[in-house]
Scaffold this motif. Structure first.
Motif, PDB file in Angstrom:
ATOM      1  N   LEU A  81       0.846  -1.182   0.000  1.00 56.25           N
ATOM      2  CA  LEU A  81       0.000   0.000   0.000  1.00 56.25           C
ATOM      3  C   LEU A  81       0.885   1.236   0.000  1.00 56.25           C
ATOM      4  O   LEU A  81       2.014   1.198   0.495  1.00 56.25           O
ATOM      5  CB  LEU A  81      -0.895   0.009   1.239  1.00 56.25           C
ATOM      6  N   GLU A  82       0.371   2.338  -0.533  1.00 52.13           N
ATOM      7  CA  GLU A  82       1.197   3.536  -0.678  1.00 52.13           C
ATOM      8  C   GLU A  82       0.517   4.754  -0.058  1.00 52.13           C
ATOM      9  O   GLU A  82      -0.650   5.039  -0.333  1.00 52.13           O
ATOM     10  CB  GLU A  82       1.481   3.788  -2.167  1.00 52.13           C
ATOM     11  N   TRP A  83       1.275   5.457   0.778  1.00 51.64           N
ATOM     12  CA  TRP A  83       0.769   6.676   1.398  1.00 51.64           C
ATOM     13  C   TRP A  83       0.512   7.768   0.354  1.00 51.64           C
ATOM     14  O   TRP A  83       1.273   7.915  -0.608  1.00 51.64           O
ATOM     15  CB  TRP A  83       1.783   7.233   2.392  1.00 51.64           C
ATOM     16  N   CYS A  84      -0.545   8.533   0.566  1.00 57.08           N
ATOM     17  CA  CYS A  84      -0.804   9.763  -0.185  1.00 57.08           C
ATOM     18  C   CYS A  84      -0.789  10.936   0.796  1.00 57.08           C
ATOM     19  O   CYS A  84      -0.838  10.756   2.011  1.00 57.08           O
ATOM     20  CB  CYS A  84      -2.159   9.698  -0.883  1.00 57.08           C
ATOM     21  N   GLN A  85      -0.737  12.154   0.250  1.00 54.38           N
ATOM     22  CA  GLN A  85      -0.743  13.349   1.099  1.00 54.38           C
ATOM     23  C   GLN A  85      -2.039  13.492   1.889  1.00 54.38           C
ATOM     24  O   GLN A  85      -2.042  13.953   3.028  1.00 54.38           O
ATOM     25  CB  GLN A  85      -0.597  14.606   0.244  1.00 54.38           C
ATOM     26  N   ASP A  86      -3.141  13.112   1.296  1.00 51.39           N
ATOM     27  CA  ASP A  86      -4.473  13.476   1.773  1.00 51.39           C
ATOM     28  C   ASP A  86      -4.851  12.866   3.118  1.00 51.39           C
ATOM     29  O   ASP A  86      -4.468  11.742   3.435  1.00 51.39           O
ATOM     30  CB  ASP A  86      -5.536  13.066   0.751  1.00 51.39           C
ATOM     31  N   ARG A  87      -5.647  13.634   3.884  1.00 56.53           N
ATOM     32  CA  ARG A  87      -6.277  13.115   5.086  1.00 56.53           C
ATOM     33  C   ARG A  87      -7.544  12.337   4.698  1.00 56.53           C
ATOM     34  O   ARG A  87      -8.096  12.523   3.614  1.00 56.53           O
ATOM     35  CB  ARG A  87      -6.637  14.245   6.053  1.00 56.53           C
ATOM     36  N   TRP A  88      -7.966  11.493   5.597  1.00 58.48           N
ATOM     37  CA  TRP A  88      -9.103  10.620   5.309  1.00 58.48           C
ATOM     38  C   TRP A  88     -10.432  11.377   5.342  1.00 58.48           C
ATOM     39  O   TRP A  88     -10.673  12.196   6.237  1.00 58.48           O
ATOM     40  CB  TRP A  88      -9.155   9.488   6.320  1.00 58.48           C
ATOM     41  N   HIS A  89     -11.262  11.119   4.334  1.00 55.23           N
ATOM     42  CA  HIS A  89     -12.650  11.561   4.315  1.00 55.23           C
ATOM     43  C   HIS A  89     -13.492  10.350   3.932  1.00 55.23           C
ATOM     44  O   HIS A  89     -13.062   9.513   3.134  1.00 55.23           O
ATOM     45  CB  HIS A  89     -12.867  12.677   3.295  1.00 55.23           C
ATOM     46  N   LYS A  90     -14.690  10.256   4.463  1.00 49.06           N
ATOM     47  CA  LYS A  90     -15.496   9.038   4.299  1.00 49.06           C
ATOM     48  C   LYS A  90     -16.033   8.868   2.892  1.00 49.06           C
ATOM     49  O   LYS A  90     -16.446   7.777   2.500  1.00 49.06           O
ATOM     50  CB  LYS A  90     -16.641   9.019   5.306  1.00 49.06           C
ATOM     51  N   ASN A  91     -16.034   9.942   2.101  1.00 51.81           N
ATOM     52  CA  ASN A  91     -16.419   9.848   0.688  1.00 51.81           C
ATOM     53  C   ASN A  91     -15.886  11.089  -0.024  1.00 51.81           C
ATOM     54  O   ASN A  91     -15.126  11.866   0.555  1.00 51.81           O
ATOM     55  CB  ASN A  91     -17.941   9.703   0.521  1.00 51.81           C
ATOM     56  N   TYR A  92     -16.294  11.266  -1.290  1.00 55.72           N
ATOM     57  CA  TYR A  92     -15.760  12.360  -2.099  1.00 55.72           C
ATOM     58  C   TYR A  92     -16.653  13.602  -2.129  1.00 55.72           C
ATOM     59  O   TYR A  92     -16.431  14.487  -2.962  1.00 55.72           O
ATOM     60  CB  TYR A  92     -15.528  11.879  -3.524  1.00 55.72           C
ATOM     61  N   GLU A  93     -17.637  13.683  -1.274  1.00 58.75           N
ATOM     62  CA  GLU A  93     -18.466  14.876  -1.247  1.00 58.75           C
ATOM     63  C   GLU A  93     -17.611  16.088  -0.869  1.00 58.75           C
ATOM     64  O   GLU A  93     -16.904  16.058   0.136  1.00 58.75           O
ATOM     65  CB  GLU A  93     -19.625  14.695  -0.259  1.00 58.75           C
ATOM     66  N   GLU A  94     -17.633  17.116  -1.703  1.00 61.75           N
ATOM     67  CA  GLU A  94     -16.861  18.353  -1.532  1.00 61.75           C
ATOM     68  C   GLU A  94     -15.355  18.142  -1.720  1.00 61.75           C
ATOM     69  O   GLU A  94     -14.546  18.967  -1.285  1.00 61.75           O
ATOM     70  CB  GLU A  94     -17.147  18.993  -0.166  1.00 61.75           C
ATOM     71  N   ALA A  95     -14.956  17.080  -2.382  1.00 64.46           N
ATOM     72  CA  ALA A  95     -13.534  16.837  -2.649  1.00 64.46           C
ATOM     73  C   ALA A  95     -12.998  17.837  -3.672  1.00 64.46           C
ATOM     74  O   ALA A  95     -13.748  18.343  -4.515  1.00 64.46           O
ATOM     75  CB  ALA A  95     -13.336  15.420  -3.179  1.00 64.46           C
ATOM     76  N   PRO A  96     -11.703  18.164  -3.631  1.00 66.58           N
ATOM     77  CA  PRO A  96     -11.119  19.068  -4.625  1.00 66.58           C
ATOM     78  C   PRO A  96     -11.290  18.516  -6.044  1.00 66.58           C
ATOM     79  O   PRO A  96     -11.243  17.296  -6.255  1.00 66.58           O
ATOM     80  CB  PRO A  96      -9.639  19.117  -4.230  1.00 66.58           C
ATOM     81  N   GLY A 146      -7.115  18.184  -8.494  1.00 62.03           N
ATOM     82  CA  GLY A 146      -6.008  17.266  -8.281  1.00 62.03           C
ATOM     83  C   GLY A 146      -5.162  17.561  -7.061  1.00 62.03           C
ATOM     84  O   GLY A 146      -4.186  16.860  -6.796  1.00 62.03           O
ATOM     85  N   SER A 147      -5.518  18.603  -6.300  1.00 65.98           N
ATOM     86  CA  SER A 147      -4.743  18.963  -5.114  1.00 65.98           C
ATOM     87  C   SER A 147      -5.061  18.037  -3.950  1.00 65.98           C
ATOM     88  O   SER A 147      -6.046  17.298  -3.971  1.00 65.98           O
ATOM     89  CB  SER A 147      -5.030  20.419  -4.720  1.00 65.98           C
ATOM     90  N   ALA A 148      -4.227  18.075  -2.919  1.00 69.86           N
ATOM     91  CA  ALA A 148      -4.438  17.246  -1.738  1.00 69.86           C
ATOM     92  C   ALA A 148      -5.598  17.791  -0.913  1.00 69.86           C
ATOM     93  O   ALA A 148      -5.751  18.995  -0.751  1.00 69.86           O
ATOM     94  CB  ALA A 148      -3.167  17.200  -0.899  1.00 69.86           C
ATOM     95  N   TRP A 149      -6.404  16.880  -0.379  1.00 72.61           N
ATOM     96  CA  TRP A 149      -7.525  17.241   0.481  1.00 72.61           C
ATOM     97  C   TRP A 149      -7.039  17.126   1.915  1.00 72.61           C
ATOM     98  O   TRP A 149      -7.000  16.029   2.487  1.00 72.61           O
ATOM     99  CB  TRP A 149      -8.689  16.304   0.215  1.00 72.61           C
ATOM    100  N   LEU A 150      -6.635  18.234   2.495  1.00 78.82           N
ATOM    101  CA  LEU A 150      -5.939  18.215   3.779  1.00 78.82           C
ATOM    102  C   LEU A 150      -6.844  18.502   4.969  1.00 78.82           C
ATOM    103  O   LEU A 150      -6.620  17.967   6.052  1.00 78.82           O
ATOM    104  CB  LEU A 150      -4.781  19.218   3.757  1.00 78.82           C
ATOM    105  N   ALA A 151      -7.845  19.350   4.804  1.00 85.02           N
ATOM    106  CA  ALA A 151      -8.734  19.669   5.912  1.00 85.02           C
ATOM    107  C   ALA A 151      -9.599  18.466   6.244  1.00 85.02           C
ATOM    108  O   ALA A 151     -10.239  17.876   5.371  1.00 85.02           O
ATOM    109  CB  ALA A 151      -9.608  20.868   5.550  1.00 85.02           C
TER     110      ALA A 151
END
Length: 240
Positions: A168-183, A186-191
């Motif tokens: 498995l490979e780490w990504c920058q992004d923090r976990w969100h339960k789905n893609y609602e309001e995702a960027p 192509g940027s990282a979803w950090l909040a």
């Protein structure tokens, strides 16, 4: 070098073994970037771990399965970021973890099927737990450990290997339960409400076939270390 473009991120409701976290599907525009052809190897890790510390110490040989050409594993998200920071200081280029959108875009390589190979996966092209079949696939080999990064002659159309399985490979992004309001750029979803939990992609030697799909999302604490987790790096700098 990965040319930028747009793609549909996530899985459709008809994809076998999909999870709710893989939706809703949405179009994302990804700028051009560079990404490693393979996960970071243990020999690469050891070179960088010997470079001057930026924020935190790094163990020289943290992996459970030993071998210079095996992917490094038992690396936390924080340690993978330190690796990138040391590379930045050493090369004067901008190295970083891929965003989740970049990772899936690179993995799919303009495909829309569950795997960049097509609708099924076989142990002759990837390292995963073959005891778990996908779709109409057959029982396959389960190696029970990592494999060298050049084990399979099965790169995708972008020239990338081991995007399905091995580690498995780490990504920058923090976990969100789905893609609602995702960027959408192509940027990282950090909040996130749980900033200590980060995204993992690609499945591993210990995961079933469906966990190696292009759209599959996993999550772990940023401090976690597992023998099925590694990473690969991106580079934002211009080619010289």
């Amino acid at each position: 070098a990965i040319s930028g473009g747009t793609f549909i991120m996530g899985s459709s409701s008809s994809e076998s073994k999909r999870r709710s976290s893989e939706g809703p599907q949405h179009e994302v525009g990804v700028p051009s970037f560079f990404i490693g052809r393979y996960p970071v190897t243990q020999s690469q890790w050891q070179f960088v771990a010997n470079l001057p510390q930026v924020t935190r110490k790094l163990k020289l040989n943290p992996s459970y399965f030993k071998g210079d050409n095996l992917p490094v594993e038992r690396i936390s998200w924080h340690e993978s970021v330190e690796f990138c920071d040391r590379l930045c200081a050493y090369t004067d280029h901008t190295y970083r973890l891929p965003t989740e959108a970049e990772w899936e875009y690179a993995c799919r390589a303009r495909t829309t099927t569950p795997f960049h190979y097509g609708n099924m996966i076989l142990s002759k092209v990837a390292n995963y737990d073959g005891n778990f079949t996908y779709s109409d696939g057959s029982m396959e080999e389960s190696r029970g450990r990592t494999t060298p990064i050049n084990e399979f002659d099965a790169a995708n159309a972008f020239g990338l290997s081991d995007m399905h399985g091995n580690v498995l490979e780490w990504c920058q992004d923090r976990w969100h339960k789905n893609y609602e309001e995702a960027p959408m750029d192509g940027s990282a979803w950090l909040a996130a409400s749980q900033p200590s939990r980060c995204i993992l992609r690609g499945g591993s030697w210990a995961d079933g076939s469906w966990d190696c799909r292009s759209a599959y999302r996993d999550v772990a604490k940023s401090s976690s270390r597992f023998d099925r987790v590694g990473f690969r790096v991106c580079c934002s700098a211009s080619r010289t």
